[in-house]
Design a protein around this motif. Structure first.
Motif, PDB file in Angstrom:
ATOM      1  N   HIS A 198     -44.686  19.710  70.889  1.00 32.57           N
ATOM      2  CA  HIS A 198     -43.803  20.743  70.356  1.00 32.57           C
ATOM      3  C   HIS A 198     -42.753  20.045  69.507  1.00 32.57           C
ATOM      4  CE1 HIS A 198     -40.529  23.979  71.117  1.00 32.57           C
ATOM      5  NE2 HIS A 198     -41.188  24.221  70.003  1.00 32.57           N
ATOM      6  N   LEU A 199     -42.751  20.333  68.230  1.00 36.13           N
ATOM      7  CA  LEU A 199     -41.805  19.741  67.290  1.00 36.13           C
ATOM      8  C   LEU A 199     -40.788  20.791  66.887  1.00 36.13           C
ATOM      9  CD1 LEU A 199     -40.862  17.550  65.261  1.00 36.13           C
ATOM     10  CD2 LEU A 199     -42.599  18.445  63.683  1.00 36.13           C
ATOM     11  N   VAL A 200     -39.527  20.480  67.093  1.00 37.63           N
ATOM     12  CA  VAL A 200     -38.432  21.351  66.676  1.00 37.63           C
ATOM     13  C   VAL A 200     -37.610  20.534  65.672  1.00 37.63           C
ATOM     14  CG1 VAL A 200     -36.460  22.722  67.436  1.00 37.63           C
ATOM     15  CG2 VAL A 200     -38.407  22.409  68.970  1.00 37.63           C
ATOM     16  N   GLN A 201     -37.653  20.965  64.425  1.00 36.51           N
ATOM     17  CA  GLN A 201     -37.007  20.190  63.360  1.00 36.51           C
ATOM     18  C   GLN A 201     -35.865  20.966  62.705  1.00 36.51           C
ATOM     19  OE1 GLN A 201     -39.547  19.594  59.888  1.00 36.51           O
ATOM     20  NE2 GLN A 201     -40.968  21.108  60.716  1.00 36.51           N
ATOM     21  N   GLU A 202     -35.085  20.242  61.926  1.00 35.92           N
ATOM     22  CA  GLU A 202     -33.965  20.802  61.161  1.00 35.92           C
ATOM     23  C   GLU A 202     -33.007  21.604  62.048  1.00 35.92           C
ATOM     24  OE1 GLU A 202     -35.036  21.791  56.868  1.00 35.92           O
ATOM     25  OE2 GLU A 202     -36.874  22.318  57.979  1.00 35.92           O
ATOM     26  N   GLN A 203     -32.702  21.047  63.216  1.00 34.68           N
ATOM     27  CA  GLN A 203     -31.792  21.696  64.153  1.00 34.68           C
ATOM     28  C   GLN A 203     -30.380  21.132  64.006  1.00 34.68           C
ATOM     29  OE1 GLN A 203     -32.952  24.205  66.585  1.00 34.68           O
ATOM     30  NE2 GLN A 203     -34.326  24.074  64.825  1.00 34.68           N
ATOM     31  N   THR A 204     -29.402  21.942  64.353  1.00 33.95           N
ATOM     32  CA  THR A 204     -28.046  21.427  64.431  1.00 33.95           C
ATOM     33  C   THR A 204     -28.000  20.526  65.656  1.00 33.95           C
ATOM     34  OG1 THR A 204     -27.169  23.440  63.449  1.00 33.95           O
ATOM     35  CG2 THR A 204     -25.614  22.047  64.664  1.00 33.95           C
ATOM     36  N   MET A 205     -27.674  19.273  65.450  1.00 33.81           N
ATOM     37  CA  MET A 205     -27.717  18.302  66.544  1.00 33.81           C
ATOM     38  C   MET A 205     -26.690  17.213  66.299  1.00 33.81           C
ATOM     39  SD  MET A 205     -30.942  15.881  67.662  1.00 33.81           S
ATOM     40  CE  MET A 205     -31.899  17.234  68.310  1.00 33.81           C
ATOM     41  N   THR A 206     -25.996  16.862  67.355  1.00 32.21           N
ATOM     42  CA  THR A 206     -25.108  15.705  67.279  1.00 32.21           C
ATOM     43  C   THR A 206     -25.614  14.641  68.243  1.00 32.21           C
ATOM     44  OG1 THR A 206     -23.598  16.413  69.027  1.00 32.21           O
ATOM     45  CG2 THR A 206     -23.094  17.145  66.789  1.00 32.21           C
ATOM     46  N   PHE A 207     -25.305  13.408  67.924  1.00 38.27           N
ATOM     47  CA  PHE A 207     -25.590  12.291  68.815  1.00 38.27           C
ATOM     48  C   PHE A 207     -24.492  11.276  68.570  1.00 38.27           C
ATOM     49  CE2 PHE A 207     -27.379   8.337  70.245  1.00 38.27           C
ATOM     50  CZ  PHE A 207     -28.022   8.701  71.413  1.00 38.27           C
ATOM     51  N   GLY A 208     -23.842  10.863  69.620  1.00 39.53           N
ATOM     52  CA  GLY A 208     -22.742   9.905  69.468  1.00 39.53           C
ATOM     53  C   GLY A 208     -21.592  10.460  68.656  1.00 39.53           C
ATOM     54  N   GLY A 209     -21.404  11.789  68.690  1.00 40.13           N
ATOM     55  CA  GLY A 209     -20.291  12.408  67.990  1.00 40.13           C
ATOM     56  C   GLY A 209     -20.491  12.592  66.498  1.00 40.13           C
ATOM     57  N   SER A 210     -21.731  12.406  66.023  1.00 45.07           N
ATOM     58  CA  SER A 210     -21.979  12.535  64.599  1.00 45.07           C
ATOM     59  C   SER A 210     -23.202  13.411  64.355  1.00 45.07           C
ATOM     60  CB  SER A 210     -22.190  11.131  64.010  1.00 45.07           C
ATOM     61  OG  SER A 210     -23.274  11.041  63.177  1.00 45.07           O
ATOM     62  N   PHE A 211     -23.249  14.040  63.184  1.00 40.89           N
ATOM     63  CA  PHE A 211     -24.389  14.867  62.778  1.00 40.89           C
ATOM     64  C   PHE A 211     -25.399  14.076  61.954  1.00 40.89           C
ATOM     65  CE2 PHE A 211     -21.167  18.027  63.739  1.00 40.89           C
ATOM     66  CZ  PHE A 211     -21.905  19.003  64.417  1.00 40.89           C
ATOM     67  N   ASP A 212     -25.273  12.758  61.937  1.00 36.36           N
ATOM     68  CA  ASP A 212     -26.246  11.908  61.240  1.00 36.36           C
ATOM     69  C   ASP A 212     -27.633  12.134  61.857  1.00 36.36           C
ATOM     70  OD1 ASP A 212     -24.202  10.893  59.696  1.00 36.36           O
ATOM     71  OD2 ASP A 212     -24.034   9.013  60.811  1.00 36.36           O
ATOM     72  N   PRO A 213     -28.708  11.739  61.158  1.00 35.19           N
ATOM     73  CA  PRO A 213     -30.049  11.925  61.702  1.00 35.19           C
ATOM     74  C   PRO A 213     -30.145  11.431  63.144  1.00 35.19           C
ATOM     75  CG  PRO A 213     -30.215  11.193  59.450  1.00 35.19           C
ATOM     76  CD  PRO A 213     -28.749  11.124  59.819  1.00 35.19           C
ATOM     77  N   ALA A 214     -30.765  12.281  63.981  1.00 38.19           N
ATOM     78  CA  ALA A 214     -30.862  11.986  65.410  1.00 38.19           C
ATOM     79  C   ALA A 214     -32.114  12.652  65.981  1.00 38.19           C
ATOM     80  CB  ALA A 214     -29.611  12.495  66.135  1.00 38.19           C
ATOM     81  N   PHE A 215     -32.440  12.294  67.222  1.00 36.93           N
ATOM     82  CA  PHE A 215     -33.591  12.890  67.896  1.00 36.93           C
ATOM     83  C   PHE A 215     -33.366  12.919  69.401  1.00 36.93           C
ATOM     84  CE2 PHE A 215     -34.396   8.378  68.212  1.00 36.93           C
ATOM     85  CZ  PHE A 215     -34.962   8.220  69.466  1.00 36.93           C
ATOM     86  N   LEU A 216     -34.063  13.809  70.069  1.00 38.92           N
ATOM     87  CA  LEU A 216     -34.212  13.825  71.515  1.00 38.92           C
ATOM     88  C   LEU A 216     -35.705  14.005  71.767  1.00 38.92           C
ATOM     89  CD1 LEU A 216     -31.270  16.168  72.542  1.00 38.92           C
ATOM     90  CD2 LEU A 216     -31.394  13.686  72.818  1.00 38.92           C
TER      91      LEU A 216
END
Length: 114
Positions: A34-52
């Motif tokens: 299941h791929l969920v892309q182009e989501q609003t996501m933060t990692f480490g306090g930033s909206f830079d490219p990230a994944f879970l």
């Protein structure tokens, strides 16, 4: 029976070619992605490219495998998404055979019959 879910805030150019079962050493016929892309996501306090990335798989997630899988998936994500390996988490879970349903039964029953 691997079930893979990746969430990311970047766009995947070709979602149908995105994942392969090779990394988990399981037959592709039994892999769900299941791929969920182009989501609003933060990692480490930033909206830079990230994944879970969440990976559930039966009977092949001892620590020596999760270390190997983590390295392989991180390299894959960096190559395919351009997301650095330190911009996300990979969660491994072996839910146990009685806790996964398939074909109107569970894997505990399926494997018990073999």
């Amino acid at each position: 029976m691997p079930a893979i879910e990746i969430r990311t805030n970047v766009s995947v150019a070709d979602p149908k070619a995105f994942f392969s079962a090779e990394t988990l050493d399981k037959p592709e016929a039994y892999v769900g992605v299941h791929l969920v892309q182009e989501q609003t996501m933060t990692f480490g306090g930033s909206f830079d490219p990230a994944f879970l990335l969440s990976i559930s798989s039966l009977d092949n997630l001892p620590p020596e495998n999760t270390e190997k899988f983590s390295k392989a998936f991180a390299a894959f994500i960096q190559e395919k998404l351009g997301v650095p390996h330190d911009r996300g988490y990979i969660l491994f879970n072996d839910p146990g055979r009685p806790n996964i349903g398939f074909s109107s039964t569970t894997f505990a029953t399926i494997f018990g019959k073999q």
